[in-house]
Design a protein around this motif. Structure first.
Motif, mmCIF file in Angstrom:
data_model
loop_
_atom_site.group_PDB
_atom_site.id
_atom_site.type_symbol
_atom_site.label_atom_id
_atom_site.label_comp_id
_atom_site.label_asym_id
_atom_site.label_seq_id
_atom_site.Cartn_x
_atom_site.Cartn_y
_atom_site.Cartn_z
ATOM 1 N N ALA A 27 0.737 -1.237 0.199
ATOM 2 C CA ALA A 27 -0.021 0.026 -0.046
ATOM 3 C C ALA A 27 0.901 1.395 0.004
ATOM 4 O O ALA A 27 0.748 2.379 -0.547
ATOM 5 N N SER A 29 3.624 1.792 -1.489
ATOM 6 C CA SER A 29 4.328 1.894 -2.738
ATOM 7 C C SER A 29 3.876 3.112 -3.386
ATOM 8 O O SER A 29 4.457 3.546 -4.357
ATOM 9 N N ILE A 30 2.676 3.720 -2.852
ATOM 10 C CA ILE A 30 2.213 4.774 -3.636
ATOM 11 C C ILE A 30 3.112 6.026 -3.344
ATOM 12 O O ILE A 30 2.984 7.030 -4.027
ATOM 13 N N GLY A 31 3.796 5.823 -2.224
ATOM 14 C CA GLY A 31 4.713 6.959 -2.019
ATOM 15 C C GLY A 31 5.917 7.301 -3.079
ATOM 16 O O GLY A 31 6.745 8.383 -2.914
ATOM 17 N N ILE A 33 5.293 8.467 -5.582
ATOM 18 C CA ILE A 33 4.671 9.704 -6.336
ATOM 19 C C ILE A 33 4.614 10.786 -4.987
ATOM 20 O O ILE A 33 3.783 10.422 -3.781
ATOM 21 N N PHE A 36 1.276 11.759 -2.694
ATOM 22 C CA PHE A 36 0.933 10.677 -1.903
ATOM 23 C C PHE A 36 1.431 10.106 -0.661
ATOM 24 O O PHE A 36 1.192 9.470 0.169
ATOM 25 N N ILE A 40 0.301 8.125 2.918
ATOM 26 C CA ILE A 40 0.753 6.813 3.698
ATOM 27 C C ILE A 40 0.068 6.765 5.179
ATOM 28 O O ILE A 40 -0.387 5.650 5.362
ATOM 29 N N ILE A 43 -3.340 5.534 4.630
ATOM 30 C CA ILE A 43 -3.756 4.425 3.914
ATOM 31 C C ILE A 43 -3.115 3.121 4.668
ATOM 32 O O ILE A 43 -3.403 1.947 4.811
#
Length: 193
Positions: A27, A29-31, A33, A36, A40, A43
């Motif tokens: 989850a 891993s959106i970091g 960008i 986002f 974290i 999420i």
């Protein structure tokens, strides 16, 4: 009942810490960008509530959440997230252990609150961005480039730590409720009400 941690308890800690880390790592891993990164803190507790609530149903002894928190901090250190997650994992794990002990490990509703508190360990990943801001910025430049570093710093102002801490707590409550709902039958079977 023996209050000392046994091999079975340590195995449960290891298994659930590993599952939890895999879920939150995916989850988080959106970091990659920058916009986002602050999300974290929302999420991770949200998706982490599912495996953690199942783990909570297995906890019957003091120290299991403290060990889990410290292990998470060590794993975060080994994956390049810095050492701040070790003390935050220790602090929020210990507080959560005391809360679990206070409800005698048998209160699913209170365990949702405990998950909110435990989830605040994630703030350790953000402390370097604020506390060692210049050094953190410089460390980003070689691997990510100036555009990424500038964007990240714009989304992570100096005042953001309390906001992220509250966000982690609130989303930890929601994640705990989701996990509790998913594993309701398991809680009933375990005699946790």
């Amino acid at each position: 009942m023996n209050n000392k941690l046994q091999g079975k308890d340590l195995i449960n800690i290891g298994i659930f810490t590993a599952i939890y880390f895999i879920v939150i790592f995916a989850a988080a891993s959106i970091g990659f960008i920058p916009i986002f990164i602050p999300l974290i803190s929302v999420i991770v507790p949200l998706v982490g509530g599912i495996p953690m609530m199942l783990f909570f149903s297995k906890i019957k002894k003091f120290g299991m959440l403290t060990i889990c928190g410290v292990l998470l901090g060590i794993i975060m250190l080994l994956t390049g997230m810095g050492w701040w997650c070790i003390p935050t994992g220790l602090i929020f794990g210990l507080i959560s252990d005391f809360m679990m002990k206070a409800c005698d490990y048998k209160n699913a509703k209170r365990e949702v609150l405990i998950h909110g508190v435990f989830s605040m360990w994630v703030i350790g990943a953000f402390i370097p961005i604020v506390v060692t801001r210049d050094a953190y910025y410089q460390s980003l430049l070689p691997g990510y480039g100036q555009e990424y570093a500038d964007t990240l710093m714009a989304y992570m102002p100096d005042w953001i730590l309390p906001v992220l801490l509250i966000a982690a707590f609130v989303s930890g409550l929601v994640g705990g409720l989701i996990g509790r709902k998913i594993f309701k039958k398991h809680f009933e079977r375990a005699g946790i009400v």
